[in-house]
Design a protein around this motif. Sequence first.
Motif, PDB file in Angstrom:
ATOM      1  N   TRP A   1      -3.085  -6.542  18.963  1.00  0.00           N
ATOM      2  CA  TRP A   1      -1.803  -5.848  18.852  1.00  0.00           C
ATOM      3  C   TRP A   1      -0.768  -6.369  19.839  1.00  0.00           C
ATOM      4  CZ3 TRP A   1      -2.880   0.111  17.998  1.00  0.00           C
ATOM      5  CH2 TRP A   1      -3.495   0.282  16.757  1.00  0.00           C
ATOM      6  N   GLU A   2      -1.110  -7.339  20.654  1.00  0.00           N
ATOM      7  CA  GLU A   2      -0.146  -7.983  21.544  1.00  0.00           C
ATOM      8  C   GLU A   2       0.250  -9.371  21.030  1.00  0.00           C
ATOM      9  OE1 GLU A   2       1.556  -7.018  24.255  1.00  0.00           O
ATOM     10  OE2 GLU A   2       0.771  -4.984  24.018  1.00  0.00           O
TER      11      GLU A   2
ATOM     12  N   ARG B   1       3.870  -5.218  20.281  1.00  0.00           N
ATOM     13  CA  ARG B   1       3.657  -6.131  21.408  1.00  0.00           C
ATOM     14  C   ARG B   1       4.485  -5.680  22.619  1.00  0.00           C
ATOM     15  NH1 ARG B   1       6.860  -8.537  17.624  1.00  0.00           N
ATOM     16  NH2 ARG B   1       8.707  -9.760  18.248  1.00  0.00           N
ATOM     17  N   GLY B   2       3.828  -5.670  23.761  1.00  0.00           N
ATOM     18  CA  GLY B   2       4.435  -5.188  24.990  1.00  0.00           C
ATOM     19  C   GLY B   2       3.925  -3.834  25.430  1.00  0.00           C
ATOM     20  N   HIS B   3       3.308  -3.078  24.497  1.00  0.00           N
ATOM     21  CA  HIS B   3       2.839  -1.736  24.866  1.00  0.00           C
ATOM     22  C   HIS B   3       1.732  -1.805  25.911  1.00  0.00           C
ATOM     23  CE1 HIS B   3      -1.179  -1.234  22.873  1.00  0.00           C
ATOM     24  NE2 HIS B   3      -0.781  -2.362  22.322  1.00  0.00           N
ATOM     25  N   PHE B   4       0.815  -2.752  25.766  1.00  0.00           N
ATOM     26  CA  PHE B   4      -0.304  -2.835  26.702  1.00  0.00           C
ATOM     27  C   PHE B   4       0.190  -3.208  28.091  1.00  0.00           C
ATOM     28  CE2 PHE B   4      -3.860  -4.884  28.860  1.00  0.00           C
ATOM     29  CZ  PHE B   4      -4.895  -3.997  28.610  1.00  0.00           C
TER      30      PHE B   4
ATOM     31  N   GLY C   1     -20.667  12.888  14.581  1.00  0.00           N
ATOM     32  CA  GLY C   1     -21.640  13.214  13.539  1.00  0.00           C
ATOM     33  C   GLY C   1     -22.973  12.550  13.805  1.00  0.00           C
ATOM     34  N   SER C   2     -23.780  12.392  12.765  1.00  0.00           N
ATOM     35  CA  SER C   2     -25.057  11.691  12.911  1.00  0.00           C
ATOM     36  C   SER C   2     -25.433  11.046  11.573  1.00  0.00           C
ATOM     37  CB  SER C   2     -26.158  12.671  13.332  1.00  0.00           C
ATOM     38  OG  SER C   2     -26.365  13.675  12.339  1.00  0.00           O
ATOM     39  N   PRO C   3     -25.998   9.839  11.611  1.00  0.00           N
ATOM     40  CA  PRO C   3     -26.097   8.984  12.789  1.00  0.00           C
ATOM     41  C   PRO C   3     -24.778   8.242  13.017  1.00  0.00           C
ATOM     42  CG  PRO C   3     -27.069   7.864  10.924  1.00  0.00           C
ATOM     43  CD  PRO C   3     -26.625   9.215  10.415  1.00  0.00           C
ATOM     44  N   ARG C   4     -24.505   7.930  14.267  1.00  0.00           N
ATOM     45  CA  ARG C   4     -23.271   7.257  14.635  1.00  0.00           C
ATOM     46  C   ARG C   4     -23.553   6.217  15.715  1.00  0.00           C
ATOM     47  NH1 ARG C   4     -21.937   9.083  10.493  1.00  0.00           N
ATOM     48  NH2 ARG C   4     -20.291  10.611  10.056  1.00  0.00           N
ATOM     49  N   ASN C   5     -22.609   5.304  15.887  1.00  0.00           N
ATOM     50  CA  ASN C   5     -22.634   4.334  16.980  1.00  0.00           C
ATOM     51  C   ASN C   5     -21.242   4.228  17.575  1.00  0.00           C
ATOM     52  OD1 ASN C   5     -24.924   3.162  15.025  1.00  0.00           O
ATOM     53  ND2 ASN C   5     -25.350   2.498  17.118  1.00  0.00           N
ATOM     54  N   LYS C   6     -21.181   3.961  18.854  1.00  0.00           N
ATOM     55  CA  LYS C   6     -19.889   3.704  19.491  1.00  0.00           C
ATOM     56  C   LYS C   6     -19.458   2.280  19.155  1.00  0.00           C
ATOM     57  CE  LYS C   6     -20.780   6.861  23.358  1.00  0.00           C
ATOM     58  NZ  LYS C   6     -20.907   7.022  24.831  1.00  0.00           N
ATOM     59  N   LYS C   7     -18.305   2.155  18.549  1.00  0.00           N
ATOM     60  CA  LYS C   7     -17.777   0.848  18.159  1.00  0.00           C
ATOM     61  C   LYS C   7     -16.801   0.394  19.247  1.00  0.00           C
ATOM     62  CE  LYS C   7     -15.444  -1.581  14.374  1.00  0.00           C
ATOM     63  NZ  LYS C   7     -14.780  -1.428  13.051  1.00  0.00           N
ATOM     64  N   TYR C   8     -17.281  -0.500  20.089  1.00  0.00           N
ATOM     65  CA  TYR C   8     -16.479  -0.901  21.244  1.00  0.00           C
ATOM     66  C   TYR C   8     -15.430  -1.940  20.862  1.00  0.00           C
ATOM     67  CZ  TYR C   8     -19.917   1.590  24.030  1.00  0.00           C
ATOM     68  OH  TYR C   8     -20.713   2.564  24.553  1.00  0.00           O
ATOM     69  N   LEU C   9     -14.258  -1.796  21.481  1.00  0.00           N
ATOM     70  CA  LEU C   9     -13.164  -2.730  21.246  1.00  0.00           C
ATOM     71  C   LEU C   9     -13.436  -4.049  21.952  1.00  0.00           C
ATOM     72  CD1 LEU C   9     -10.167  -0.294  21.844  1.00  0.00           C
ATOM     73  CD2 LEU C   9     -11.178  -0.969  19.663  1.00  0.00           C
ATOM     74  N   LYS C  10     -12.929  -5.121  21.377  1.00  0.00           N
ATOM     75  CA  LYS C  10     -13.019  -6.421  22.029  1.00  0.00           C
ATOM     76  C   LYS C  10     -11.968  -6.517  23.134  1.00  0.00           C
ATOM     77  CE  LYS C  10     -14.429  -8.577  17.661  1.00  0.00           C
ATOM     78  NZ  LYS C  10     -14.039  -9.540  16.599  1.00  0.00           N
TER      79      LYS C  10
ATOM     80  N   PHE D   1      -6.458  -5.231  22.345  1.00  0.00           N
ATOM     81  CA  PHE D   1      -5.236  -4.647  22.896  1.00  0.00           C
ATOM     82  C   PHE D   1      -4.683  -3.535  21.993  1.00  0.00           C
ATOM     83  CE2 PHE D   1      -5.317  -9.016  24.656  1.00  0.00           C
ATOM     84  CZ  PHE D   1      -5.479  -8.672  25.990  1.00  0.00           C
ATOM     85  N   PHE D   2      -5.590  -2.707  21.478  1.00  0.00           N
ATOM     86  CA  PHE D   2      -5.174  -1.569  20.677  1.00  0.00           C
ATOM     87  C   PHE D   2      -4.542  -0.504  21.576  1.00  0.00           C
ATOM     88  CE2 PHE D   2      -8.696  -2.408  17.300  1.00  0.00           C
ATOM     89  CZ  PHE D   2      -7.949  -3.447  16.788  1.00  0.00           C
ATOM     90  N   CYS D   3      -3.970   0.517  20.954  1.00  0.00           N
ATOM     91  CA  CYS D   3      -3.354   1.588  21.734  1.00  0.00           C
ATOM     92  C   CYS D   3      -4.356   2.220  22.691  1.00  0.00           C
ATOM     93  CB  CYS D   3      -2.760   2.637  20.803  1.00  0.00           C
ATOM     94  SG  CYS D   3      -3.938   3.338  19.615  1.00  0.00           S
ATOM     95  N   CYS D   4      -5.587   2.425  22.216  1.00  0.00           N
ATOM     96  CA  CYS D   4      -6.600   3.069  23.058  1.00  0.00           C
ATOM     97  C   CYS D   4      -7.088   2.152  24.174  1.00  0.00           C
ATOM     98  CB  CYS D   4      -7.759   3.563  22.200  1.00  0.00           C
ATOM     99  SG  CYS D   4      -7.281   4.912  21.094  1.00  0.00           S
ATOM    100  N   SER D   5      -6.960   0.853  23.991  1.00  0.00           N
ATOM    101  CA  SER D   5      -7.247  -0.064  25.099  1.00  0.00           C
ATOM    102  C   SER D   5      -6.328   0.270  26.264  1.00  0.00           C
ATOM    103  CB  SER D   5      -7.037  -1.519  24.667  1.00  0.00           C
ATOM    104  OG  SER D   5      -7.810  -1.857  23.539  1.00  0.00           O
ATOM    105  N   GLY D   6      -5.047   0.496  25.945  1.00  0.00           N
ATOM    106  CA  GLY D   6      -4.079   0.816  26.994  1.00  0.00           C
ATOM    107  C   GLY D   6      -4.306   2.170  27.612  1.00  0.00           C
TER     108      GLY D   6
END
Length: 618
Positions: free
Chosen positions: A87-88, A95-98, A401-410, A414-419
């Motif tokens: 996203w950057e 672009r620029g938010h991070f 929920g179940s079953p689930r996995n945490k999907k980690y960002l690379k 640079f997504f909004c949640c990365s910031g």
Amino acid sequence: MKKRILSVLIGFGLCQSGVWGNGKVESPSVVELRPFSGKEVELEASWIKQREDLDVAYLQSVEADRLLHNFRVTAGLPSLAKPLEGWESPGVGLRGHFTGHYLSALSVLAERYGDGWASQRLEYMVDELYKCQQAHGNGYLSAFPEKDFETLETRFTGVWAPYYTLHKILQGLLDAYTKTGNRKAYGMVEALAGYVEGRMAKLSPERIERMMYTVEANPQNEAGAMNEVLYELYGISGNPKHLALAACFDPAWFLEPLVRNEDILAGLHANTHIVLVNGFARRYEVTGEEKYKKAAMHFWDILQRGHAYVNGTSSGPRPVAVTPTSLTAEHWGEPGHLCNTLTREIAESCVTHNTQKLSAYLFGWTGDPCYADAYMNTFYNGVLPVQSRSTGAYVYHLPLGSPRNKKYLKENDFFCCSGSCIEAFAELNSGIYYHDGSDVYVNLYVPSKLHWASKKVALEQTGGFPQQPVADFTVSVRRPVGFALNLFIPAWAEGTEVHVNGEKQGVPVRPSSFLKLSRRWEDGDRVRVDFRYAFRLQSMPDKENMFAVFYGPMLLAFETRNEVILKGSKDEVLQGLSVVEGEPNRFVLRNGGNEFRLRPLFDVDQESYGVYATIRNY
């Protein structure tokens, strides 16, 4: 020239809904309790400090010149840096938010640790961004061109949230000033606010209102917390133009129903609107206008009562899904209807971060333990679980929920949640201690040291909470000093005992309260808080037999690759739960001839897991 000035004043008079005044509006005394500043609270060695260290390592790995690249290109300045990705990337609207989030995270760390790498990098980035702003020559500063605002003002769509990104830049620069005293950054904020002021003055109130109408799924006109940062600026500058400008970003269509305590959240994009409420909260703090206090407090009640999961997180599928994202994520649903929302993309990390901010605002105004309860629950069970304990990577969503996995960002997403996450994990020392000028309040049990300069007191906290049900405090003073130490007793904490210098205190210890220890403290005085943990189940509001399991403060997750289906009654489920002997923070549930293993959600990393379980006796 006079005609031009008059048009600006008229535009802002209409925009800011009758709060126009001459000279500085004095901030009323509306805050009862304030958090200690970042430089007064030091994290001690613990697993919480390790989480901060992972965040710092990532911040250090990001090259400043790559963060600056799009700003330089947009300003017509040379750049030899490799553009960022995700996203950057050049051409992406956000672009620029991070970079704005990055400035805020650096400011927090520079305030706490002084003249180190964070301070040096922050100063470098402010200096280089200043050159970009000077190159524009009109106060503008961003990583995307000004024409994006023209598109927003005329079409209200077709461009990706320019004010959302501008807010991050403004906030990052203002944080550099408020936390480190960087006056160049403050001048840049005033110049950029002046640029926005010029744009808004050209627009009719009707066009501004339409621009702030964000009821669609994934609205492209998302404005971020422009109101909050501009109200913060007004609180510093006292300039009524900043107050009027901030009010342009307070949409009446959203504000007024909240003042009336109406739940209008269904279908709204969660993070677009929760940040507006934080802006309402900031406005109340700088103006004392009761309607904004009402709006913020009503919203918090509405959110917690009808839209939040057991860990205080929220957001998920939209009732009427018209975009791919809204099928599964980022929106609020019908109040009280949560059992059918457990997609793999609920509980956006940005929303969790901003929920924490709102809880902190409300606690500061009231000192009400209910807000401290919510903050603690979300801190351990909503915030800390979004980071990988092994790599420091973050998640966009925290599925329950179940079953689930945490999907980690690379690292290069640079997504909004990365910031949001790099800020949240730079601020793990916030929210632990508060004060009212005379006494101290302990809201979180995190190994740390408080340096209370005005009292010439140091308060050191140790212990293994929440994994271990104990917290110890040691008071350090040069000479005896009187004050009250107010210890937060959470709602789940039945049977808590408090000892001072080894002596059990005879005062009642009530859950969801503050235990007040008022005395003349001497050097070396010690306080111990002994909690009693128990298992408890917390059901969905619309399905009694769908629930999550807690042990003391910890939300537990089933270690599973399957949907968690249980038998019997809730009482029988409770009777089947036990702590695994010799294995810290490992639990077992024996139910219906099966054995389930559980662990704290914040301890889940790459493993498959489930949080909500369902009883089905057929």
